[in-house]
Design an enzyme around this catalytic site. Structure first.
Site, short mmCIF file in Angstrom:
data_model
loop_
_atom_site.label_atom_id
_atom_site.label_comp_id
_atom_site.label_asym_id
_atom_site.label_seq_id
_atom_site.Cartn_x
_atom_site.Cartn_y
_atom_site.Cartn_z
N HIS A 39 -0.87 0.74 -9.37
CA HIS A 39 -1.70 0.10 -8.49
C HIS A 39 -2.23 -0.97 -9.45
O HIS A 39 -3.38 -1.42 -9.21
CB HIS A 39 -2.62 0.65 -7.87
CG HIS A 39 -3.18 0.00 -6.40
ND1 HIS A 39 -3.46 0.59 -5.27
CD2 HIS A 39 -3.19 -1.30 -6.46
CE1 HIS A 39 -3.71 -0.11 -4.49
NE2 HIS A 39 -3.64 -1.51 -5.11
N ARG A 75 0.94 -1.18 -0.07
CA ARG A 75 -0.11 0.11 -0.05
C ARG A 75 0.83 1.26 0.00
O ARG A 75 1.91 1.50 0.73
CB ARG A 75 -0.94 -0.01 1.24
CG ARG A 75 -2.05 -0.96 1.20
CD ARG A 75 -3.05 -0.43 0.19
NE ARG A 75 -4.36 -0.97 0.01
CZ ARG A 75 -4.37 -2.23 -0.54
NH1 ARG A 75 -3.73 -2.47 -1.77
NH2 ARG A 75 -5.56 -2.80 -0.81
#
Ligand code: NDP
Ligand code: OXD
Length: 313
Positions: free
Chosen positions: A276, A228
């Site tokens: 991502h 993350r």
């Protein structure tokens, strides 16, 4: 238990395919329409709107469409029902491919060859073998363990760091705060596959990067983050790249996503950026797993892959 109705609440992800596949077996309410329907029993979510779920009196469980659940916990009105995270071969395979791709790219000096090609330079630099390099995986969970196995099979030395003791054959494992510095000191290429929790936020900072090993002939330590973005400090990574603490980085996640156009990471010559996209959730593979779990739960069986609320992942 009677067959339950699903609320589909996705932010930033097109819901159509998820809706079609879930609807094949169950009634589905697509947020925002009817999101307060009291007969809803399951919520399938990605970054659900704050307080959306708290008014559903018959909610039995929340299903995250991702392996990470920090987006679920961001809701201040999160009801106290079980939260299920995704563990799926398809997603794991994507992540393993990403990790192996990025590790090999750094190990085989791809950036050097790209630069040479641009200048039409014919030069064969010294080569190391995988066994000379230690890859350290922060987060030895479902994804970390699968990545570790793949790297082991390629001959890399592999270290792993987790919260609790997680022995794994062929991997040097470390755990907890006491294990962190020894883990970093034995690691040349750091792969971050941690969940974002209050304990891990900002963990990938300049001080941590300074602890990585730099005696491998790679020409410096390397960071790969597919966990993350808020695990890392973007500015600390820039600093580490600029002063040589890091040789290169592959970043799939960022403190702010989408990565702002003004971020210097976009154009940094030592950074490889992906949006991502290391392991995208594919509804064709994940919806059957969710539907199977809902049906099993209604037959009285236990839900699998439950999130530990206290740990936050
Ligand atoms: P798991 O829950 O299976 O594993 C998490 C691992 O992190 C465990 O080994 C756990 O330790 C460790 N961990 C958690 N907190 C700490 C801590 N404070 N200190 C040390 N270790 C800690 O997660 P997954 O492997 O399924 O997924 C990992 C993350 O990958 C997700 O949370 C998500 O953020 C990210 N992800 C990113 C994707 C992308 O496309 N970029 C796609 C999918 C996931 P222990 O074993 O002791 O519990
Ligand atoms: C996930 C993600 O958590 O795609 O699965 O980030």
């Amino acid at each position: 238990m009677e067959k339950g109705k699903i609320l589909l609440a996705l932010t930033g992800i097109h819901p159509q395919r998820w809706h079609e596949l879930l609807s094949a077996e169950r009634e589905v309410v697509l947020e925002p329409n009817g999101a307060d329907d009291p007969s809803i029993t399951y919520a399938v979510v990605w970054k659900q709107k704050p307080n959306l779920l708290k008014s559903l009196p018959n909610l039995r469980a929340i299903f995250s469409i991702g392996a990470g659940v920090d987006h679920v916990f961001a809701d201040p009105g999160l009801p106290d029902v079980p939260i299920v995270k995704i563990v799926a071969d398809n997603l794991t395979q994507h992540m393993v491919e990403y990790v192996v791709w990025r590790v090999l790219d750094h190990h085989r000096q791809a950036s050097l060859y790209r630069a040479q090609q641009q200048k039409k330079i014919w030069h064969d630099p010294p080569q190391r073998v995988a066994g000379d390099i230690s890859v350290g995986i922060m987060g030895l969970g479902s994804l970390g363990r699968a990545a570790a196995s793949a790297l082991l099979s390629l001959g890399f030395a592999v270290n792993g760091w987790s919260r609790s003791d997680r022995p794994m054959q062929g991997v040097s494992t470390y755990s907890g705060e006491a294990g962190l510095i020894p883990f970093l000191n034995a690691t040349d290429i750091l792969v971050v596959l941690l969940p974002l929790t209050p304990q891990t936020q900002g963990i990938v900072n300049y001080g941590l990067l300074k602890e990585l090993r730099r005696r491998n002939g790679l020409g410096g330590a390397v960071l790969i983050n597919a966990g993350r973005g808020r695990l890392q400090k973007d500015a600390d990574i820039m600093r580490a790249l600029d002063d040589g603490t890091l040789k290169e980085a592959s970043l799939d996640v960022f403190e702010v996503e989408p990565l702002p156009k003004t971020s210097p990471l976009w154009s940094h010559p030592k950074v490889f950026v992906t949006p991502h996209a290391a392991a995208t959730s594919d509804p064709a593979h994940l919806v059957p797993i969710m539907l199977r779990q809902m049906a099993a739960y209604e037959r009285g069986e236990k839900l699998e892959n439950l999130v530990d609320r206290e740990a936050g992942y």
